[in-house]
Design an enzyme around this catalytic site. Structure first.
Site, PDB file in Angstrom:
ATOM      1  N   ARG A  41       0.850  -1.193   0.000  1.00 53.98           N
ATOM      2  CA  ARG A  41       0.000   0.000   0.000  1.00 53.98           C
ATOM      3  C   ARG A  41       0.883   1.239   0.000  1.00 53.98           C
ATOM      4  O   ARG A  41       1.680   1.442   0.907  1.00 53.98           O
ATOM      5  CB  ARG A  41      -0.925   0.003   1.227  1.00 53.98           C
ATOM      6  N   SER A 110     -12.684  -3.998   0.539  1.00 54.66           N
ATOM      7  CA  SER A 110     -12.933  -3.554   1.907  1.00 54.66           C
ATOM      8  C   SER A 110     -14.434  -3.465   2.159  1.00 54.66           C
ATOM      9  O   SER A 110     -15.182  -2.986   1.304  1.00 54.66           O
ATOM     10  CB  SER A 110     -12.305  -2.177   2.143  1.00 54.66           C
ATOM     11  N   LYS A 139      -4.938   4.274   9.407  1.00 47.55           N
ATOM     12  CA  LYS A 139      -5.871   4.763   8.382  1.00 47.55           C
ATOM     13  C   LYS A 139      -6.846   5.704   9.064  1.00 47.55           C
ATOM     14  O   LYS A 139      -7.788   5.292   9.736  1.00 47.55           O
ATOM     15  CB  LYS A 139      -6.616   3.589   7.715  1.00 47.55           C
TER      16      LYS A 139
END
Length: 209
Positions: A41, A110, A139
């Site tokens: 990521r 997700s 996050k």
């Protein structure tokens, strides 16, 4: 032919926690300690830098027989022949991603509730990343859904489910009996001084889920 991943211990990278120059070393130690799948990521680097990083990590993952998933960037996943991608609710639509990637690649989605989970399952997702189970600092926009919602999703969906969000060595035992197929972790491995031992301990704990 699409390989069937082991989602038991899913590592998500984070350059804010682990310097990029240490990425390959940390990932290799984590794999040796028990990580079974890795998601790369990246948010704030150029496409060239992302490609170079992904290509190097793909070489490592292939050598270790561990699937590499690219977060969001379908172009990077295609360019390095990654094993798949992971997309969020605001990313490219699942149907479009599947048309581009084809049936031979892994697509994870997700989900934060039952509706999102079932929509992804019916839309050909291979697995779900469900969370944030616990509060997380990696996050900032993640909504904490809690263990009860996680259990509702695992009861409703039939594809593999990975719990994500704030999971660490201390709270992983709270997920016993939740029905998940694995846990996704970030800081407790990426930020560890001993990624091998951190992964090994987590892997042992996942066997009790």
């Amino acid at each position: 032919m699409k390989q069937k991943p082991n989602y038991r211990l899913y590592l998500v990278t984070d350059a804010e926690i682990c310097p990029r120059e240490n990425l390959l070393d940390v990932c290799e130690k984590a794999i040796d300690g028990g990580v079974s799948i890795i998601q790369l990521r990246e948010k704030d680097i150029s496409s060239r830098e992302f490609y170079n990083e992904a290509a190097a990590l793909k070489t490592l993952c292939t050598a270790k027989n561990v699937p590499l998933i690219i977060n969001d960037r379908l172009d990077i996943a295609l360019a390095v022949d990654a094993d798949g991608i992971h997309i969020g609710q605001s990313d490219m639509p699942l149907a479009a991603a599947r048309r581009i990637l084809g049936s031979g690649k892994i697509i994870g989605v997700s989900a934060g509730n039952v509706r999102e989970a079932l929509d992804a399952e019916h839309g050909s997702a291979d697995y779900l990343g469900v969370g944030a189970v616990f509060p997380t600092g990696t996050k900032k926009d993640a909504k904490n859904i809690g263990i009860d919602m996680l259990k509702q999703v695992t009861a409703a969906a039939s594809i593999p489910i990975v719990g994500i969000g704030g999971i660490n060595h201390e709270n992983i035992n709270l997920l016993r009996g939740s029905g998940i197929d694995g846990v996704a972790v970030v800081s407790c491995i990426m930020g560890s001084k001993d990624p091998y031992s951190a992964a090994e301990t987590l892997r042992e704990k996942t066997e009790l889920l």
